[in-house]
Write an enzyme that holds these catalytic residues in place. Structure first.
Site, PDB file in Angstrom:
ATOM      1  N   ASP A 113      -6.069  -4.009   3.752  1.00  0.00           N
ATOM      2  CA  ASP A 113      -5.150  -4.947   3.098  1.00  0.00           C
ATOM      3  C   ASP A 113      -3.805  -5.089   3.810  1.00  0.00           C
ATOM      4  O   ASP A 113      -3.421  -4.272   4.629  1.00  0.00           O
ATOM      5  CB  ASP A 113      -4.918  -4.534   1.630  1.00  0.00           C
ATOM      6  CG  ASP A 113      -4.417  -3.102   1.494  1.00  0.00           C
ATOM      7  OD1 ASP A 113      -4.750  -2.248   2.333  1.00  0.00           O
ATOM      8  OD2 ASP A 113      -3.669  -2.821   0.531  1.00  0.00           O
ATOM      9  N   GLU A 125      -5.096  -0.443  -0.279  1.00  0.00           N
ATOM     10  CA  GLU A 125      -4.380   0.822  -0.046  1.00  0.00           C
ATOM     11  C   GLU A 125      -2.935   0.714  -0.480  1.00  0.00           C
ATOM     12  O   GLU A 125      -2.321   1.706  -0.838  1.00  0.00           O
ATOM     13  CB  GLU A 125      -4.456   1.211   1.443  1.00  0.00           C
ATOM     14  CG  GLU A 125      -4.034   2.650   1.734  1.00  0.00           C
ATOM     15  CD  GLU A 125      -2.543   2.894   1.651  1.00  0.00           C
ATOM     16  OE1 GLU A 125      -2.136   3.944   1.111  1.00  0.00           O
ATOM     17  OE2 GLU A 125      -1.752   2.046   2.114  1.00  0.00           O
TER      18      GLU A 125
HETATM   19 NI    NI Z   1      -0.617   1.893   5.849  1.00  0.00          NI
END
Ligand code: NI
Length: 395
Positions: free
Chosen positions: A81, A139
């Site tokens: 991401d 994340e």
């Molecule tokens: Ni990172």
């Protein structure tokens, strides 16, 4: 032999992998919305002939079986991401999406793992066991894609004996790697306080509960948790980062809001500190005649690198890179949802140097000018593939 074969293929596939990185960089997607990124990863894996499943909507989990596939399973993880940042780099592959940028290098992690997948797949008659490739969404945002994948069974069928993840490190020169055992990164929890009281005329404070003064005392009192209750040998941070209340000079507001972050390395201390924060805040605020509403948004756990696996990984990396290019990495209070994996199985999270001062590539992650020296990509592919193929764990 295997090491040299990996080196050769990493070299061969580096240019392609850099093109992949450019594509991903130009087309970043925010956490949990990585639909095009996920489709792109799936198309690449199909091209290589590697079977995969999807998980948590945009996650992709692939398996490569080597010789004797039941012997061991090693997981390799990349996050996919991007961040809500407007890119300022003037490069031809700059983000085409307004306000979204791969400013944490997850485009690099993803392309490296695709490169490593290709290398491992091509050499699958040369190594033993099974490699599980985890392309993980989300994340950068709670609850963390790692926690979602684990809930959906990413660490089962087959269950990996160990997991490796890498992160680009803009403070480390290209050509170098860094490792650390034990505690590596902190847990991160968000704090939201609302102090409510009877507001009133600023000239008559005795007739109100002064939420501004109470909140000010709370900010100071919270620091005592760090300075007086925490073991001095155990790193921890509490920062109040937002203080909002009031709108004019002659009114004591009826509400003040504070926000902040709490970080810790030790999970026991982490939850003890939550209790202290709650108790001290409640007692102080109610004792001074106001009311408290406290929400602690529990975020990622700390990242813990398994001692034995760290030894294995560092030795293999030294063998691949030369000892001089493998360093010890510093402790960081930043957070990483890789910590969810290390709570379940032995893990090792390491750093890949991407800094090149001569090329002017020095910006930190999460900045609009972050970039990497792409020579690091060949290193990343090779080391990731080498760890996956050669790691014997438990040793
Ligand atoms: Ni990172």
């Amino acid at each position: 032999m295997l090491k040299q074969q990996i080196r050769d293929l990493a070299h061969k596939y580096a240019p392609d992998t850099i093109s992949i990185r450019h594509h991903l960089h130009a087309n970043p997607e925010l956490s949990y919305q990585e639909f095009e990124t996920s489709a792109f990863i799936q198309a690449e894996l199909k091209k290589y002939g590697i079977p995969f499943v999807t998980m948590a909507k945009t996650g992709v989990v692939a398996l490569i079986e080597g010789k004797n596939p039941g012997k061991k399973t090693i997981a390799l993880r990349a996050d996919i991401d991007a961040l809500p940042i407007q890119e300022e780099n003037q490069v031809e592959y700059a983000s085409t999406k307004k306000g979204i940028m791969h400013a944490c290098g997850h485009d690099v992690h993803t392309s490296i793992l695709l490169g490593a997948a290709r290398v491992l797949n091509e050499l699958k008659t040369e190594w033993e066991g099974t490699i599980k490739l985890i392309f993980q969404p989300g994340e950068e945002r709670n609850p963390g894609g790692a926690s979602l994948l684990i809930k959906e069974g990413v660490l089962e069928n087959p269950r990996p004996e160990a997991i490796f993840g890498l992160h680009v490190h803009p403070g480390l020169a290209t050509g170098k790697l860094s490792f650390r055992e034990g505690k590596v990164m902190a847990s991160a929890d968000e704090l939201y306080f609302t102090i409510r009281g009877k507001g009133g005329h600023a000239a008559a404070p005795h007739a109100s509960a002064d939420t501004i003064l109470i909140a000010s005392q709370l900010v100071v009192a919270l620091q005592q948790i760090i300075s007086r209750n925490r073991n001095p040998f155990d790193p921890s941070v509490l920062s109040i980062t937002s203080f909002q209340g009031g709108f004019t000079t002659n009114v004591i507001p009826s509400e003040v809001k504070l926000m902040g972050t709490f970080r810790a390395m030790d999970e026991g201390w982490r939850f003890k500190a939550h209790e202290l924060i709650r108790r001290i805040a409640t007692d102080l605020v109610t004792g001074l005649g106001a009311e408290l509403d406290l929400h602690i948004d529990v975020g990622y756990p700390s990242v813990y690198n398994h001692e034995g696996l760290h030894v294995v990984a560092k030795a293999l990396a030294s063998e691949y890179m030369g000892e001089n290019n493998v360093e010890a990495t510093e402790l960081r209070m930043g957070a990483e949802d890789f910590g969810y994996y290390t709570q379940q199985i032995p893990g090792c999270f390491y750093r890949l140097g991407v800094m090149n001062e001569a090329k002017g590539i020095t910006s930190g992650v999460h900045t609009p000018t972050f970039n990497v020296d792409e020579n690091a990509i060949e290193t990343g592919i090779g080391v990731m593939a080498w760890l996956g193929a050669a790691a014997q764990f438990p040793a």
